[in-house]
Design a protein around this motif. Structure first.
Motif, PDB file in Angstrom:
ATOM      1  N   THR A   1      60.681  39.195  74.211  1.00 47.10           N
ATOM      2  CA  THR A   1      61.772  38.239  74.014  1.00 47.10           C
ATOM      3  C   THR A   1      62.855  38.817  73.117  1.00 47.10           C
ATOM      4  O   THR A   1      64.052  38.742  73.429  1.00 47.10           O
ATOM      5  CB  THR A   1      61.220  36.934  73.403  1.00 47.10           C
TER       6      THR A   1
ATOM      7  N   GLN B   1      68.498  32.797  80.235  1.00 48.41           N
ATOM      8  CA  GLN B   1      67.075  32.876  79.883  1.00 48.41           C
ATOM      9  C   GLN B   1      66.218  32.481  81.076  1.00 48.41           C
ATOM     10  O   GLN B   1      66.490  31.472  81.739  1.00 48.41           O
ATOM     11  CB  GLN B   1      66.750  31.939  78.721  1.00 48.41           C
TER      12      GLN B   1
ATOM     13  N   TRP C   1      59.851  40.632  83.356  1.00 49.45           N
ATOM     14  CA  TRP C   1      59.134  40.657  82.075  1.00 49.45           C
ATOM     15  C   TRP C   1      58.597  42.057  81.790  1.00 49.45           C
ATOM     16  O   TRP C   1      58.715  42.571  80.669  1.00 49.45           O
ATOM     17  CB  TRP C   1      57.999  39.631  82.087  1.00 49.45           C
TER      18      TRP C   1
ATOM     19  N   HIS D   1      62.456  31.283  81.803  1.00 49.72           N
ATOM     20  CA  HIS D   1      61.335  30.718  81.061  1.00 49.72           C
ATOM     21  C   HIS D   1      60.099  30.684  81.956  1.00 49.72           C
ATOM     22  O   HIS D   1      60.122  30.063  83.020  1.00 49.72           O
ATOM     23  CB  HIS D   1      61.693  29.309  80.598  1.00 49.72           C
TER      24      HIS D   1
ATOM     25  N   VAL E   1      58.810  32.020  73.129  1.00 53.18           N
ATOM     26  CA  VAL E   1      58.719  33.461  73.354  1.00 53.18           C
ATOM     27  C   VAL E   1      58.064  33.808  74.693  1.00 53.18           C
ATOM     28  O   VAL E   1      57.808  34.987  74.953  1.00 53.18           O
ATOM     29  CB  VAL E   1      57.987  34.183  72.199  1.00 53.18           C
TER      30      VAL E   1
END
Length: 326
Positions: free
Chosen positions: A22, A262, A283, A264, A110
């Motif tokens: 993050t 972002q 990620w 999530h 995070v």
């Protein structure tokens, strides 16, 4: 002197690798004209793990990192996790007390990756009278509201329909302090914890509505949305930020997915403990850039163990429910 943009995070030792991802993704996409001050609210992250995060942030000249031990705020209620939520979510509600030096502050989970700059959200709604801002519910789900029927009044349920996603928030600390909302919110959390389903998210909307504002959807794009067909999405009826025209809603939704600030990773299936998670490759890209591959590989047995425990408990509960029904 550069303008300071403060942002805080709340997590425990199990999320240090996720936090490294993050932090790296956020700072890579940050506007270099601002100074980003990151804070971690925790109740006992060991120094060796803190050093890993210091090293990640040290690569960026316009950022600094601090840790604040908030174990003094723990009580018997919050130390017991509820569902898949950890006790650390409670610390989000204490921002006005923990950060007296700021009039406003950002907060993020995070289990996210940033692909855009957060600075515009920090300056949003300047001069407005509001307590906090975030992204509202995007998709309509009657099943979610139905779960509240047994323990909430009709007025409370109507307020819960306007819920704001708690994964990324802007807190107007000055306004919260002005009329005691900073004290009312954590007290409500403790008094009503037994009936809150999404604890900090439910608490905030019930205590602060209607003095909330809506950030653009780009600031919280659920990774699950990438499995949806935009043309068939049933959008939430209570979110005022959604365009009224169907074609405009679809275009708005599609644009947010194409250009998120972002992403999530919602729910228990995270990119570090599951396979086939939407946007998992994103990620892992930032995992590599944050130089956390080796720690991540060492943690895999721990993640597997946690998943097995959770699934075993789930199977046991389901068996008991089915037995009771029979």
């Amino acid at each position: 002197m550069s303008t300071i943009i403060p942002i805080f995070f709340t997590f425990d030792s199990n999320y240090v690798t996720a936090a490294a991802v993050t932090f790296r993704s956020m700072l890579e996409n940050a506007d270099h004209t601002y100074q980003y001050r990151l804070y971690v609210l925790h109740a006992g992250i060991p120094e060796r793990l803190r050093k890993r995060l210091y090293r990640v942030v040290a690569h960026f000249a316009n950022a600094e990192l601090g840790f604040i031990n908030v174990a003094r705020f723990d009580n018997e209620l919050i130390t017991t996790a509820k569902s898949h939520f950890s006790k650390e979510i409670y610390y989000k509600l204490l921002a006005a007390e923990i950060f007296p030096q700021y009039d406003r502050i950002l907060c993020s989970d995070v289990d996210v990756v940033f692909t855009g700059d957060i600075a515009p959200s920090f300056f949003a709604f300047d001069g407005d009278d509001f307590y906090y801002a975030g992204v509202g519910q995007i998709t309509h789900d009657d099943r979610r509201i139905a779960k509240y029927n047994a323990n909430f009044t009709p007025d409370e349920i109507d307020t819960l329909r306007h819920e704001i996603a708690a994964g990324y928030l802007l807190f107007n600390l000055k306004a919260m302090r002005a009329d005691g909302t900073d004290k009312r919110v954590p007290q409500f959390y403790c008094d009503n914890y037994h009936r809150l389903l999404l604890p900090e998210q439910d608490c905030l909307i019930l205590c602060c509505w209607p003095k909330v504002r809506h950030l653009a959807m780009e600031y919280v794009v659920s990774n699950s949305f990438y499995r949806l067909d935009a043309a068939s999405v049933e959008f939430d009826h209570y979110n005022p930020q959604l365009p009224s025209d169907t074609a405009e809603r679809i275009e708005w939704f599609t644009s947010a997915l194409a250009h998120p600030v972002q992403v999530h990773y919602v729910g228990p299936n995270k990119p570090w403990n599951s396979f086939g998670v939407p946007r998992q490759g994103l990620w892992f890209r930032y995992l590599w850039r944050s130089r956390q591959i080796l720690p991540y590989l060492a943690e895999i047995p721990h993640h597997i163990s946690l998943r097995l425990k959770r699934y075993s408990l789930r199977r046991f509960i389901n068996k008991q429910i089915n037995r009771f029904k029979r």
